[in-house]
Design a protein around this motif. Sequence first.
Motif, PDB file in Angstrom:
ATOM      1  N   LEU A 504       0.830  -1.197   0.000  1.00 40.90           N
ATOM      2  CA  LEU A 504       0.000   0.000   0.000  1.00 40.90           C
ATOM      3  C   LEU A 504       0.867   1.250   0.000  1.00 40.90           C
ATOM      4  O   LEU A 504       1.973   1.267   0.538  1.00 40.90           O
ATOM      5  CB  LEU A 504      -0.929   0.023   1.217  1.00 40.90           C
ATOM      6  CG  LEU A 504      -1.927  -1.117   1.348  1.00 40.90           C
ATOM      7  CD1 LEU A 504      -2.921  -0.819   2.451  1.00 40.90           C
ATOM      8  CD2 LEU A 504      -2.643  -1.379   0.038  1.00 40.90           C
ATOM      9  N   ILE A 505       0.352   2.307  -0.600  1.00 43.00           N
ATOM     10  CA  ILE A 505       1.038   3.601  -0.615  1.00 43.00           C
ATOM     11  C   ILE A 505       0.049   4.688  -0.232  1.00 43.00           C
ATOM     12  O   ILE A 505      -1.174   4.482  -0.247  1.00 43.00           O
ATOM     13  CB  ILE A 505       1.677   3.903  -1.990  1.00 43.00           C
ATOM     14  CG1 ILE A 505       0.636   3.820  -3.114  1.00 43.00           C
ATOM     15  CG2 ILE A 505       2.832   2.967  -2.265  1.00 43.00           C
ATOM     16  CD1 ILE A 505       1.185   4.201  -4.484  1.00 43.00           C
ATOM     17  N   ASN A 506       0.564   5.845   0.092  1.00 48.79           N
ATOM     18  CA  ASN A 506      -0.275   6.951   0.570  1.00 48.79           C
ATOM     19  C   ASN A 506       0.025   8.244  -0.180  1.00 48.79           C
ATOM     20  O   ASN A 506      -0.062   9.332   0.386  1.00 48.79           O
ATOM     21  CB  ASN A 506      -0.047   7.156   2.070  1.00 48.79           C
ATOM     22  CG  ASN A 506       1.419   7.434   2.408  1.00 48.79           C
ATOM     23  OD1 ASN A 506       2.297   7.327   1.542  1.00 48.79           O
ATOM     24  ND2 ASN A 506       1.697   7.802   3.650  1.00 48.79           N
ATOM     25  N   ASN A 507       0.369   8.143  -1.459  1.00 48.46           N
ATOM     26  CA  ASN A 507       0.669   9.330  -2.251  1.00 48.46           C
ATOM     27  C   ASN A 507       0.465   8.991  -3.712  1.00 48.46           C
ATOM     28  O   ASN A 507       0.437   7.813  -4.087  1.00 48.46           O
ATOM     29  CB  ASN A 507       2.103   9.811  -1.994  1.00 48.46           C
ATOM     30  CG  ASN A 507       3.129   8.744  -2.321  1.00 48.46           C
ATOM     31  OD1 ASN A 507       3.637   8.669  -3.444  1.00 48.46           O
ATOM     32  ND2 ASN A 507       3.430   7.864  -1.343  1.00 48.46           N
ATOM     33  N   TYR A 508       0.322  10.039  -4.533  1.00 41.67           N
ATOM     34  CA  TYR A 508       0.094   9.825  -5.964  1.00 41.67           C
ATOM     35  C   TYR A 508       0.514  11.064  -6.725  1.00 41.67           C
ATOM     36  O   TYR A 508       0.630  12.165  -6.161  1.00 41.67           O
ATOM     37  CB  TYR A 508      -1.378   9.501  -6.235  1.00 41.67           C
ATOM     38  CG  TYR A 508      -2.361  10.558  -5.775  1.00 41.67           C
ATOM     39  CD1 TYR A 508      -2.793  11.568  -6.629  1.00 41.67           C
ATOM     40  CD2 TYR A 508      -2.866  10.541  -4.477  1.00 41.67           C
ATOM     41  CE1 TYR A 508      -3.689  12.535  -6.207  1.00 41.67           C
ATOM     42  CE2 TYR A 508      -3.763  11.502  -4.039  1.00 41.67           C
ATOM     43  CZ  TYR A 508      -4.172  12.490  -4.907  1.00 41.67           C
ATOM     44  OH  TYR A 508      -5.060  13.461  -4.478  1.00 41.67           O
ATOM     45  N   TYR A 509       0.749  10.881  -8.024  1.00 41.45           N
ATOM     46  CA  TYR A 509       1.094  12.024  -8.863  1.00 41.45           C
ATOM     47  C   TYR A 509      -0.137  12.911  -9.055  1.00 41.45           C
ATOM     48  O   TYR A 509      -1.264  12.419  -9.116  1.00 41.45           O
ATOM     49  CB  TYR A 509       1.641  11.550 -10.207  1.00 41.45           C
ATOM     50  CG  TYR A 509       3.030  10.995 -10.103  1.00 41.45           C
ATOM     51  CD1 TYR A 509       4.102  11.818  -9.784  1.00 41.45           C
ATOM     52  CD2 TYR A 509       3.280   9.638 -10.303  1.00 41.45           C
ATOM     53  CE1 TYR A 509       5.379  11.311  -9.675  1.00 41.45           C
ATOM     54  CE2 TYR A 509       4.562   9.122 -10.199  1.00 41.45           C
ATOM     55  CZ  TYR A 509       5.609   9.966  -9.882  1.00 41.45           C
ATOM     56  OH  TYR A 509       6.883   9.466  -9.762  1.00 41.45           O
ATOM     57  N   PRO A 510       0.048  14.222  -9.169  1.00 44.71           N
ATOM     58  CA  PRO A 510      -1.074  15.147  -9.004  1.00 44.71           C
ATOM     59  C   PRO A 510      -2.014  15.311 -10.185  1.00 44.71           C
ATOM     60  O   PRO A 510      -3.157  15.722  -9.996  1.00 44.71           O
ATOM     61  CB  PRO A 510      -0.377  16.484  -8.698  1.00 44.71           C
ATOM     62  CG  PRO A 510       0.930  16.386  -9.418  1.00 44.71           C
ATOM     63  CD  PRO A 510       1.336  14.950  -9.301  1.00 44.71           C
ATOM     64  N   HIS A 511      -1.571  15.023 -11.411  1.00 45.97           N
ATOM     65  CA  HIS A 511      -2.434  15.297 -12.569  1.00 45.97           C
ATOM     66  C   HIS A 511      -3.339  14.095 -12.816  1.00 45.97           C
ATOM     67  O   HIS A 511      -2.965  13.139 -13.489  1.00 45.97           O
ATOM     68  CB  HIS A 511      -1.585  15.618 -13.797  1.00 45.97           C
ATOM     69  CG  HIS A 511      -0.732  16.836 -13.623  1.00 45.97           C
ATOM     70  ND1 HIS A 511      -1.247  18.113 -13.618  1.00 45.97           N
ATOM     71  CD2 HIS A 511       0.598  16.969 -13.426  1.00 45.97           C
ATOM     72  CE1 HIS A 511      -0.272  18.982 -13.442  1.00 45.97           C
ATOM     73  NE2 HIS A 511       0.860  18.310 -13.315  1.00 45.97           N
ATOM     74  N   ILE A 512      -4.540  14.152 -12.268  1.00 46.68           N
ATOM     75  CA  ILE A 512      -5.485  13.033 -12.338  1.00 46.68           C
ATOM     76  C   ILE A 512      -6.164  13.060 -13.700  1.00 46.68           C
ATOM     77  O   ILE A 512      -6.984  13.932 -13.986  1.00 46.68           O
ATOM     78  CB  ILE A 512      -6.513  13.122 -11.206  1.00 46.68           C
ATOM     79  CG1 ILE A 512      -5.805  13.096  -9.844  1.00 46.68           C
ATOM     80  CG2 ILE A 512      -7.522  11.979 -11.306  1.00 46.68           C
ATOM     81  CD1 ILE A 512      -6.727  13.379  -8.671  1.00 46.68           C
ATOM     82  N   ILE A 513      -5.826  12.091 -14.544  1.00 42.99           N
ATOM     83  CA  ILE A 513      -6.282  12.095 -15.927  1.00 42.99           C
ATOM     84  C   ILE A 513      -7.595  11.356 -16.107  1.00 42.99           C
ATOM     85  O   ILE A 513      -8.471  11.795 -16.854  1.00 42.99           O
ATOM     86  CB  ILE A 513      -5.215  11.473 -16.850  1.00 42.99           C
ATOM     87  CG1 ILE A 513      -3.911  12.286 -16.779  1.00 42.99           C
ATOM     88  CG2 ILE A 513      -5.697  11.408 -18.284  1.00 42.99           C
ATOM     89  CD1 ILE A 513      -2.773  11.664 -17.571  1.00 42.99           C
ATOM     90  N   SER A 514      -7.771  10.227 -15.431  1.00 47.35           N
ATOM     91  CA  SER A 514      -8.950   9.413 -15.701  1.00 47.35           C
ATOM     92  C   SER A 514      -9.194   8.445 -14.553  1.00 47.35           C
ATOM     93  O   SER A 514      -8.303   8.195 -13.738  1.00 47.35           O
ATOM     94  CB  SER A 514      -8.768   8.637 -17.013  1.00 47.35           C
ATOM     95  OG  SER A 514      -9.973   8.061 -17.445  1.00 47.35           O
ATOM     96  N   PHE A 515     -10.428   7.901 -14.506  1.00 46.14           N
ATOM     97  CA  PHE A 515     -10.805   6.870 -13.549  1.00 46.14           C
ATOM     98  C   PHE A 515     -11.230   5.624 -14.312  1.00 46.14           C
ATOM     99  O   PHE A 515     -11.509   5.678 -15.511  1.00 46.14           O
ATOM    100  CB  PHE A 515     -11.950   7.350 -12.651  1.00 46.14           C
ATOM    101  CG  PHE A 515     -11.521   8.342 -11.609  1.00 46.14           C
ATOM    102  CD1 PHE A 515     -11.308   7.954 -10.300  1.00 46.14           C
ATOM    103  CD2 PHE A 515     -11.321   9.674 -11.938  1.00 46.14           C
ATOM    104  CE1 PHE A 515     -10.899   8.863  -9.337  1.00 46.14           C
ATOM    105  CE2 PHE A 515     -10.921  10.593 -10.986  1.00 46.14           C
ATOM    106  CZ  PHE A 515     -10.703  10.184  -9.678  1.00 46.14           C
TER     107      PHE A 515
END
Length: 760
Positions: A504-515
């Motif tokens: 598990l991780i608790n961070n992500y890259y900021p430019h959310i492109i799609s779901f």
Amino acid sequence: MWAMLLGLRMTHSGLVSLRPHPHSRGADQFMQTVECPACVRRCTPGVQQPGPLPSEECSPYAAHLYDAEDPSTPLRTVPGLCEDYCLDMWQTCRGLFRHLSPDRELWALEGNRAKFCRYLSLDDADYCFPRLLVNKNLNSNLGRVVADAKGCLQLCLEEVANGLRNPVAMVHARDGTHRFFVAEQVGLVWAYLPDRSRLDKPFLNVSRAVLTSPWEGDERGFLGLAFHPGFRHNGKLYVYYSVGSGFDEWIRISEFRVSADDMNTVDHGSERIILEIEEPASNHNGGQLLFGDDGYLYIFTGDGGMAGDPFGKFGNAQNKSALLGKVLRIDVDHNERGPLYRIPRDNPFVGDPAARPEVYALGVRNMWRCSFDRGDPATGAGRGRLFCGDVGQNKFEEVDLVERGRNYGWRAREGYECYDRKLCANASLDDVLPIFAYPHKLGKSVTGGYVYRGCEYPNLNGLYIFGDFMSGRLMSLRENLETGQWQYSEICMGRGQTCAFPGLINNYYPHIISFAEDEAGELYFMSTGVPSATAARGVVYKVIDPSRRAPPGKCRIQPAQVKVRSHLIRFVPKEKFIRRAESTPRPPARAPTQAPRRRRPTAAAPAPTPRPARPTPRPARPTRRPGGRRGGGRRRGRPGTADPAPHEGAVRLVRPAGLSPGRGRVEVFAGGRWGTVCDDAWDTKAAAVVCRQLGFAHAARATKRAEFGEGRALPILLDDVRCAGSERNLLECTHAGVGTHNCGHQEDAGVVCSHQDPDL
């Protein structure tokens, strides 16, 4: 937090599950035995095997019982028992433990009641069984996603794929294989197996036909992909991409068939162009393709681009005779002979001579990512609802529930407010307000998501999860079934030890492109650190709810066999858990601003924490999709801070509406203020210094004579700038002195930057 399962072995998803002893009937049954005294009393000393017990849902108390909240604690094979209960159980059932635990140290204590119960005790007596069952603090929110003190929902992530170039879509084929297919903006689609290994050969490659560029913010490219509901039998899929010739650009919807020889490759010679629509500008290209339960293909187009939908008297979106700014619905079944598509008989404008019969809904600006609700797994409630995020112009982003024949307001309205006041006052508009809209202080480019209907995380059921490309916020809406209002909650990465489990991780890259959803209904999103179609910084994340997980075995899938003919690339995760004390804070809440009560209840977002105002706002311009303003790749999930003040010598580009990032008027920060640069002596060496500061490898051109507009609201700070090209910023170049100049704003300098060598 609650642990995901009952305590021991790490599963493939990185969550804990209990490891049953080979001779036991299973850990989940043991859990029921421990929590049901009547069942326990069925055991008697000397009985080597318990009688059959019902296998029910795992206890939500498992984390406490197994002392599993902190992954650094020793792994337990037996839950913690309160002393009095343990003494009673030792008296009647101690022989049971040899068959439910492989712990030989526990076996050795079987003859000593005090040591046996001390071994099974917990340091915190509030968490032992059965005392925790009556603890009100532990029982109050068992059916809810855990939130922090400010109401921000605490979720975690699991990395699923990486190294992708602006991953714009992830879909499944509904064929029982549980493969997932990830599309890159450049025109490649990759096939992944359920174990997350990727096939070396692309599933689809139309990169030579796709129109896009390396510019951050270029909205053209491969934008959408949908498999026919009968793909298992007919092998059909549909794609949406940008094409162009000279100065002409258009969007294309094509049909392909899978290869007869390889189920993991498309037959590229099978392409049939179903529909093409001319694009008057390079932005607002739409891009979503979906099949509904009705079997029809839904196509979501943008309004044609530029700003304010300036085409015609009322714009494309309000013009029923235009296909831009619409939701279209067509029938692509049985198209082997005759027309490539037909019009469904119940399309709302069939028979209207002033409308295109393909139109299903209108008044759309640029819907970026839409989804159909699968419906509640138990009752089916909500099934078929169509959710869309519609990117706004200057003030608001919105989420809409799209229905047949409805008008969603653009360009008359943006969010809840009037944009074109004259058109907004037209009584015949009859538009539908969004279910939710948020101001640009929260984000400037909505990315629509999904209503969670998966199996693994029951507390998420019914939660609509979406995001914002520009701010990197993850957000959610939940419908109040009594009032019809949609309640907003921001989503944060879990605090403290919440996500501190392997995988598990608790961070992500900021430019959310799609779901995306996988075939089982689990939820994912894609984001990138550099929003360029050629930057391999995109990652696919799976959404994990640490508050509760379904019982072991309930969500087990059995993928159909896949014949693989190309080399497999095993998945290697690269993202790391970041240790920190707190979750990302959400903006402090205020009383929601109630939208006008019209047809459908609506809700508004809480006010965000104010950020420092920029000295000179950029001119309004069309919002990105799927590229965008460079965010430096800063990961979301770290403690939030206000935007730092610019450093001495910092630069930025300001451009008119409609132009992609990487080009614009140069503005420099010096002496505590922003200002422009005169073009005297301005050349490509100076431009190279600016471009390198902004993260571009090359300067394609140095512009003069205010080609990108005059910055009259700012002082002129630099003149006679001469650079060798190796300087770190313009202040290190020779110049007349900060604030010293003999020019006017009609000589403001600019640049055109590039990630690729313009001479190649």
